[in-house]
Design an enzyme around this catalytic site. Structure first.
Site, PDB file in Angstrom:
ATOM      1  CG  ASN A  41      -0.251  -0.052   2.345  1.00  0.00           C
ATOM      2  OD1 ASN A  41       0.482   1.150   2.971  1.00  0.00           O
ATOM      3  ND2 ASN A  41      -0.256  -1.060   3.288  1.00  0.00           N
ATOM      4  NE  ARG A  42      -1.506   4.652  -4.530  1.00  0.00           N
ATOM      5  CZ  ARG A  42      -0.704   4.716  -5.652  1.00  0.00           C
ATOM      6  NH1 ARG A  42       0.602   5.000  -5.720  1.00  0.00           N
ATOM      7  NH2 ARG A  42      -1.330   4.082  -6.739  1.00  0.00           N
TER       8      ARG A  42
END
Ligand code: CTP
Ligand code: CA
Length: 226
Positions: free
Chosen positions: A34-35
């Site tokens: 994920n970011r």
């Protein structure tokens, strides 16, 4: 040295901070991530050191240098590894601040070889649910003061208050993701909720917000535990 520029609000306390994303391997060359940049969690760890705490930082896969003065840093990759590291570090801690973006699911099976493309056919990955780290801590009869984060794209306050209750937290820091805020951004803005209260921390860089958050955590911890 730390005390000469810190405020001492967490002096003598052991604090565990988790930061960054988790990576869930699919095969030897691919993963689901994920970011999360880890910047907010690292800033929180640094602010807790400045407040006089003995800080253990559990870091997901981020290329960030450790803040000075940490007691310990444990690098992990997957949610399962983060779960084990947080549980171990939390046994003698007074406060756990969960800034990590933990993967909710992992591939049900990790292939031991690179999965080959089958041209012309779709591929379905089966995912298994990961354990909830905060939830498993709050289920223990004795556990640290628990601070969660909630990154939301919409209905921030409602989702955050629901997570505060559902996960049995002492405080939650909610932020809107997008529009130059949150993940992958230098700035953030936080809404804090605890049982019976709330406070908005205005848009600022993550270091400044982390200092304000840690000050509020110290205040709530003293109100509840001291
Ligand atoms: N968290 C955790 N263990 C997980 C997932 C999340 O401890 N397996 C923690 C995060 O570190 C964060 C808080 O729970 O402090 C909220 O995470 P979030 O992803 O917003 O909550 P979820 O319950 O996973 O809900 P959703 O992703 O559906 O919004
Ligand atoms: Ca989640």
């Amino acid at each position: 040295l730390v005390d000469s520029f810190g405020n001492g609000a967490l002096r003598g306390l052991k604090v565990v901070v988790s930061a960054g994303p988790t990576y869930e391997d699919i095969d030897p060359v691919r993963f689901i991530g994920n970011r999360s940049s880890g910047k907010m969690g690292f800033a929180v760890a640094e602010a807790a050191v400045h407040a006089g705490a003995q800080v253990t930082l559990i870091a997901g896969p981020v290329g960030l240098p450790s803040p000075a003065g940490l007691r310990q840093r444990v690098d992990v990759r997957s949610a399962a590894q983060m779960h084990a590291a947080v549980l171990a570090a939390s046994q003698d801690a007074q406060i756990y601040i969960a800034a990590a973006a933990v993967g909710d699911y992992r591939p049900a099976e990790v292939a031991d070889h690179k999965i080959k493309k089958q041209a012309g056919a779709d591929l379905t990955l089966q995912l298994a649910e990961n354990p909830d780290i905060l939830g498993s801590l709050s289920a223990q009869t004795v556990h640290p003061f628990l601070v969660g984060f909630a990154a939301e794209t919409h209905d921030v306050a409602a989702y955050a208050q629901d997570k505060l209750k559902r996960k049995g937290l002492d405080m939650i820091a909610a932020n809107q993701v997008g529009g130059g805020l949150g993940f992958e951004a230098a700035d953030n803005a936080l809404q804090l909720f605890w049982p019976g209260g709330s406070l908005s921390l205005a848009r600022a860089n993550k270091d400044e917000l982390a200092r304000q958050l840690v000050a509020q955590v110290a205040e709530r911890y003293q109100a509840v535990r001291a």
